[in-house]
Design an enzyme around this catalytic site. Structure first.
Site, mmCIF file in Angstrom:
data_model
loop_
_atom_site.group_PDB
_atom_site.id
_atom_site.type_symbol
_atom_site.label_atom_id
_atom_site.label_comp_id
_atom_site.label_asym_id
_atom_site.label_seq_id
_atom_site.Cartn_x
_atom_site.Cartn_y
_atom_site.Cartn_z
ATOM 1 N N HIS A 1 43.021 52.685 56.491
ATOM 2 C CA HIS A 1 43.212 53.341 57.653
ATOM 3 C C HIS A 1 42.493 54.356 57.812
ATOM 4 O O HIS A 1 42.309 55.089 58.957
ATOM 5 C CB HIS A 1 44.675 53.741 57.695
ATOM 6 C CG HIS A 1 45.051 55.000 57.009
ATOM 7 N ND1 HIS A 1 45.555 54.928 55.564
ATOM 8 C CD2 HIS A 1 44.602 56.561 56.772
ATOM 9 C CE1 HIS A 1 45.758 56.258 55.004
ATOM 10 N NE2 HIS A 1 45.279 56.972 55.744
ATOM 11 N N VAL B 1 30.842 21.980 41.685
ATOM 12 C CA VAL B 1 30.108 21.468 43.172
ATOM 13 C C VAL B 1 30.981 22.317 44.197
ATOM 14 O O VAL B 1 32.181 22.372 44.107
ATOM 15 C CB VAL B 1 30.646 19.899 43.427
ATOM 16 C CG1 VAL B 1 29.936 19.567 44.932
ATOM 17 C CG2 VAL B 1 29.728 18.977 42.340
ATOM 18 N N ASP C 1 46.834 48.322 52.863
ATOM 19 C CA ASP C 1 45.948 49.486 53.408
ATOM 20 C C ASP C 1 44.709 49.728 52.177
ATOM 21 O O ASP C 1 44.830 50.602 51.392
ATOM 22 C CB ASP C 1 46.656 50.632 53.309
ATOM 23 C CG ASP C 1 45.839 51.809 54.155
ATOM 24 O OD1 ASP C 1 44.806 51.676 54.546
ATOM 25 O OD2 ASP C 1 46.660 52.951 54.245
ATOM 26 N N GLU D 1 33.409 28.131 43.715
ATOM 27 C CA GLU D 1 32.744 28.105 42.494
ATOM 28 C C GLU D 1 32.005 29.277 42.015
ATOM 29 O O GLU D 1 31.251 29.642 41.123
ATOM 30 C CB GLU D 1 31.247 27.334 42.832
ATOM 31 C CG GLU D 1 31.522 25.658 43.152
ATOM 32 C CD GLU D 1 32.362 25.115 42.031
ATOM 33 O OE1 GLU D 1 31.962 25.285 40.579
ATOM 34 O OE2 GLU D 1 33.151 24.582 42.274
ATOM 35 N N SER E 1 44.522 60.689 51.797
ATOM 36 C CA SER E 1 44.400 59.160 52.220
ATOM 37 C C SER E 1 43.259 58.840 51.379
ATOM 38 O O SER E 1 42.102 59.224 51.272
ATOM 39 C CB SER E 1 44.092 58.961 53.670
ATOM 40 O OG SER E 1 45.254 58.828 54.244
#
Length: 490
Positions: free
Chosen positions: A294, A135, A343, A144, A439
């Site tokens: 970033h 439920v 990040d 759930e 990055s």
């Protein structure tokens, strides 16, 4: 990817990456400490955590450390990007009020007791006995849809028992691949089912979840019940996608800054904005890319600016290959650009990638995996080969060892700037490091013959400097958040 001469120093004894640690030895609700990775309670995945940004100065109690994200420099200070940033800035003016409103609720503290569980970003607390009881009690139904998971290096399927408030392996008895497809769908995978099989239980488990094949057409976890026996003594190993494999079989180790060959790092992507490489990323499904938060800060938060290129080694050849436009950019909701905590971001592609020998996904880490202190990892990217240098034309890769969090947080290195949502990796002597342009790219490790994504390239103080190793988002604490986004945006 920056290189300095010199041999790597010794790192020391073994430690446990608590992002992977087995649940039975974890306290129910640990305090956040500066010198270790998060420990998670047995009954649920960790709730979401924060993110990161460009060229900031972070104050420390001793010397000031200038921390730089590894993207392609400061986006709005580079002459080649100034006109781009001015144009993008115009588009952000009208959304400023909305962004400010989001900031008002970003930082919240959990008020749930140790016997309760938190419903994602809504902050609603419910009893742990209501989790996965069939439920929906959470506002968005999170209680759930987080009921199945894969555990350890063998991808053991586990299901949460609301009665026992614990995770249990699924017994192979009466199992079929149709149930495997359902389990993968529950986790957020879309039409990627790979295989399921029974394997001997080597954990010494005394309790299992078993199928009730007469339970009718209901959700998979509702078909399962707790049992103290499993007649086959086999548990289900489930692979939702063929990940973490390479077509090339290299025998030599990559120790520093070598040019990559086709198929070496097939999960690596180059993320472009108007023809310029800005960040790297990692393929986890045909539609989903993991990168750094970033990378997608304003003014680059809109998906319309981004294009992904996969399977191509040279930047000069990118536009001769297939490109994939980005449909959605999802940055972690608690991203903190000042502290650089957590990040991570996801990109969903408009059209799925076609996997081949040059384009393959990397595996997301499963709970229950352990890493050694000096675990060998690999970084890859088109970042500068020296500090303040230009983006590399060719994809480079290098081996870096993990560094113990407490050592990385010492006053001579990062002085308690490293949070449990970060990983340090590199040589303290400064011989190899990621750099501007790397990055968002992968930090991967090889265990059990499989490549696992354990970090995304995030920040550091300069490139390849002594006592300034690279810092990476700790993907082990974000896997549940990743699966949540895959489910919600399928």
């Amino acid at each position: 990817m920056a290189l300095n001469s010199g041999s790597p120093p010794g790192i020391g004894p073994c430690y446990e990456n608590h992002g992977y640690q087995s649940e039975h030895i974890c306290p129910p609700r640990p305090p956040v400490a500066p010198n270790g990775y998060n420990l998670y309670p047995a009954q649920y995945y960790p709730s979401p955590v924060p993110q990161y940004a460009p060229r900031i100065t972070t104050q420390a109690s001793t010397s000031v450390i200038h921390t730089h994200p590894k993207s392609s420099g400061a986006l709005c200070t580079s002459k080649s990007k100034k006109s781009l940033c001015l144009a993008l800035a115009l588009g952000t003016v009208l959304t400023g009020a909305a962004v400010a409103a989001v900031l008002l609720w970003r930082f919240w503290d959990s008020n749930c007791s140790t016997s309760e569980m938190e419903c994602g970003s809504s902050g609603t607390c419910i009893s742990s006995s209501l989790w996965c009881d069939g439920v929906a009690h959470c506002p968005n139904g999170e209680d759930e849809n987080r009921c199945v998971r894969l555990y350890g290096q063998s991808f053991i399927l586990q299901v949460y028992s609301s009665q026992r408030k614990a995770w249990y392996p699924v017994c192979q008895d009466d199992w079929s691949e149709s149930y495997g497809r359902a389990a993968c769908k529950d986790m957020g995978y879309k039409n990627n089912f790979y295989s399921s099989q029974g394997i001997p239980d080597q954990s010494g488990a005394t309790s299992f979840m078993k199928l009730n094949v007469s339970s009718g057409n209901v959700d998979l976890y509702k078909k399962l019940y707790h049992s103290d026996s499993c007649s086959s003594r086999m548990v289900v190993s489930l692979r939702c996608i063929e990940c973490g494999v390479r077509s090339v079989k290299r025998q030599s180790r990559i120790v520093g800054g070598l040019n990559a060959s086709p198929g070496d790092w097939p999960w690596q992507v180059s993320l472009h904005v108007q023809g310029v490489h800005v960040c790297g990323g990692s393929i986890i499904t045909p539609e989903w890319i993991v990168t750094a938060a970033h990378c997608v800060e304003e003014p680059l938060s809109s998906p319309r600016y981004w294009t992904a290129f996969a399977g191509i080694l040279r930047q000069s050849l990118m536009f001769y290959g297939s490109r994939h436009q980005v449909e959605k950019v999802i940055s972690h909701p608690n991203y903190d650009s000042k502290t650089k905590n957590n990040d991570i971001a996801l990109m969903k592609l408009q059209t799925p990638l076609a996997f081949n020998d040059l384009v393959k996904p990397v595996c997301l880490p499963n709970p229950g995996m352990m890493l050694d202190l000096d675990q060998e990892c690999w970084i890859s990217g088109w970042g500068a080969t020296y500090e303040k240098g230009k983006t590399s034309d060719v994809l480079n890769a290098a081996m870096v060892p993990l560094i113990e969090p407490s050592k990385c947080n010492s006053k001579y290195i990062y002085n308690n700037l490293i949070t449990p949502a970060m990983i340090c990796a590199g040589f303290l002597q400064g011989s190899v490091d990621s750099c501007q342009g790397d990055s968002g790219g992968p930090l991967v490790t090889l265990k059990n013959g499989i490549w696992w994504l354990i970090g995304d390239t995030s920040w550091g103080s300069g490139c390849a400097k002594a006592l300034r190793p690279g810092v990476y988002g700790n993907v082990t604490v974000f896997t549940d958040w990743i699966y949540q986004q895959m489910r919600a945006n399928s």
